[in-house]
Write an enzyme that holds these catalytic residues in place. Sequence first.
Site, short mmCIF file in Angstrom:
data_model
loop_
_atom_site.label_atom_id
_atom_site.label_comp_id
_atom_site.label_asym_id
_atom_site.label_seq_id
_atom_site.Cartn_x
_atom_site.Cartn_y
_atom_site.Cartn_z
N LYS A 175 -10.10 -7.04 -9.37
CA LYS A 175 -9.67 -7.39 -8.01
C LYS A 175 -10.43 -6.53 -7.00
CE LYS A 175 -6.26 -6.19 -5.22
NZ LYS A 175 -6.92 -6.46 -3.93
N GLU A 250 -10.02 7.12 -9.40
CA GLU A 250 -11.01 7.71 -8.49
C GLU A 250 -10.43 7.62 -7.09
OE1 GLU A 250 -13.69 9.19 -9.42
OE2 GLU A 250 -13.65 8.59 -11.51
N CYS A 292 -16.34 7.88 0.10
CA CYS A 292 -15.44 8.92 -0.41
C CYS A 292 -16.17 10.25 -0.55
CB CYS A 292 -14.87 8.48 -1.75
SG CYS A 292 -16.16 8.05 -2.92
P1 NAD Z 1 -6.46 1.40 -1.22
O1 NAD Z 1 -5.83 2.38 -2.12
O2 NAD Z 1 -5.67 0.92 -0.06
O3 NAD Z 1 -6.89 0.07 -2.01
C1 NAD Z 1 -7.78 0.11 -3.09
C2 NAD Z 1 -7.56 -1.13 -3.94
O4 NAD Z 1 -6.26 -1.05 -4.53
C3 NAD Z 1 -7.60 -2.44 -3.17
O5 NAD Z 1 -8.22 -3.44 -3.98
C4 NAD Z 1 -6.13 -2.77 -2.98
O6 NAD Z 1 -5.87 -4.13 -2.81
C5 NAD Z 1 -5.55 -2.26 -4.28
N1 NAD Z 1 -4.13 -1.94 -4.23
C6 NAD Z 1 -3.40 -1.49 -3.19
N2 NAD Z 1 -2.11 -1.33 -3.55
C7 NAD Z 1 -2.03 -1.67 -4.85
C8 NAD Z 1 -0.95 -1.71 -5.79
N3 NAD Z 1 0.29 -1.38 -5.45
N4 NAD Z 1 -1.22 -2.11 -7.04
C9 NAD Z 1 -2.48 -2.44 -7.41
N5 NAD Z 1 -3.53 -2.45 -6.56
C10 NAD Z 1 -3.31 -2.05 -5.30
O7 NAD Z 1 -7.84 2.05 -0.77
P2 NAD Z 1 -8.84 1.50 0.30
O8 NAD Z 1 -8.26 1.74 1.66
O9 NAD Z 1 -9.30 0.14 -0.09
O10 NAD Z 1 -10.10 2.48 0.07
C11 NAD Z 1 -10.27 3.70 0.72
C12 NAD Z 1 -9.89 4.83 -0.21
O11 NAD Z 1 -10.65 4.78 -1.41
C13 NAD Z 1 -10.20 6.19 0.39
O12 NAD Z 1 -9.12 7.06 0.14
C14 NAD Z 1 -11.43 6.64 -0.37
O13 NAD Z 1 -11.61 8.04 -0.45
C15 NAD Z 1 -11.16 6.06 -1.71
N6 NAD Z 1 -12.40 5.94 -2.49
C16 NAD Z 1 -12.58 6.78 -3.55
C17 NAD Z 1 -13.76 6.72 -4.29
C18 NAD Z 1 -14.00 7.61 -5.47
O14 NAD Z 1 -14.91 7.34 -6.22
N7 NAD Z 1 -13.20 8.65 -5.67
C19 NAD Z 1 -14.73 5.78 -3.94
C20 NAD Z 1 -14.51 4.96 -2.85
C21 NAD Z 1 -13.33 5.03 -2.13
#
Ligand code: NAD
Length: 490
Positions: A175, A250, A292
Amino acid sequence: MTKTKIINYIGGELVPPVSNTFFDNIEPATGKPYSLTADSDEQDVANAVVAAESAFNTWQLTSIDERAAVLMRLADLIDQNAEALAQAESVDNGKPVSLAQQVDIPRASSNIRFFAHAITQYASESHTMANEAINYTLRDPIGIVACISPWNLPLYLFTWKIAPALAAGNCVIAKPSEITPMTAFLLSSLCQQAGLPPGVLNILHGYGHKVGEAIITHPKIKAISFTGGTKTGAHIASLAAPKFKKLSLELGGKNPAVIFADICNDEPDLDTFDDVVTQVARASFANQGQICLCSSRIYIERPIYEKFKRALIAKVSQLNVGDPKDVNTQQGAIVSQQHLNKILSYIQLAKEEGGTILLGGEQRYIEGRCNEGYFIEPTLIEGLPLNCRTNQEEIFGPVATLQPFDNTEEALALANGTEYGLAATVWSNNIKRCHSFAQQLDFGIVWVNTWLMRDLRTPFGGMKQSGVGREGGVEALRFFTEAKNVCIKY
Ligand code: NAD
């Protein structure tokens, strides 16, 4: 004009969600809906699991050469469609099209090509017990696994997850973020063209709390590879851990850049100082600070603090904020209205906490096509202590703080002084100091005199609240396989 419908990819077919409901997908640069995203739910997950289950019987027994070959075809197809994918990524995410052309899309095909090669070289261990027995470790695919990715590097991170999972012989339910679903949708057709067997990869679209949660709680999904926010990661862990699902998380970051005064010591090579300024600006503001790994806390040794500050302000003020479609744009749009509001609220908070805005600090209005888009001026702030919220919480936007330090111990305490531990950068001409400093940093990734230099064989991931587990190279293949030790007594 009818809007494109972003629909699911299940069992090798592009299908609408069972509910046949959709929601608007917004172009961040204009603030206007431009396509419709499937609002999938547990019924779609159930269908995807059925497709994946039946595909797994064959895929797990498909030779690694054949698996690698189909993945190579997919990587080639991404390259052949690179320009269309880059344009689509830029529209969907708001990132400058040049960034999508140079980084996001080339990296998506490299991810797939890398793991297509890696699986052909993947070996397991054996341990002999002299004259008594031999142990050997089998590393079989897990079965059906979930890959959930965020919006900041959409196709880049989506492929980073699905490639090792597929190469290792798993069937995947993936997803992308509901905020940036377009390139994962376009990938579905490329998977069909590449001849990926139906059901091996299934791509579902929709909200995290709805279809995302239905994926991670489905009893037949045995492992979850998640990249996203720390809060979401904690929630997913709370649901998955009692079911003993394998988890790779991550998560967020609050990354320091530590700049030592000795970067000015290398006369007559006066280029070093300017080069560090350029690279620190890039590390803080690439993709509007929405990576990130971006540096958001910049620590500068006091003797060069004022000089570095002036040079950084000058460099960042030259960044061209504008329409992501324009090849000269260096700072595109923030991904959504909600995220724009979040970043602006942190800039307000920084002022309330006593910070001085050195540069930017305001929403930017662009005339013409983008006049309702989500733009923010690249922002530099000084005068804030380590323990304020601005310096502790992830903002994930074009905002960085500056602070001087007086010695190595203080720099280390500042750098390590948050709950996050994803990526740190160190800038110095003294390699011995860099090595010792890197050893003491509580971060999964340390870059010395560089940023975002990636070798896909290396372990990737964070410490503390930045995550659990490591991706990259053999680490990813280990995650996506189940180890079984066989001990044979002679
Ligand atoms: P998010 O946590 O809101 O969403 C990430 C994904 O999880 C999306 O596909 C979302 O639909 C899904 N999701 C949300 N709630 C869920 C649930 N209850 N169950 C299952 N899936 C769910 O994050 P975002 O706003 O899309 O991304 C930004 C964040 O990602 C920042 O905190 C950034 O630091 C982090 N990030 C980390 C890395 C890394 O490698 N550590 C890389 C890129 C981004």
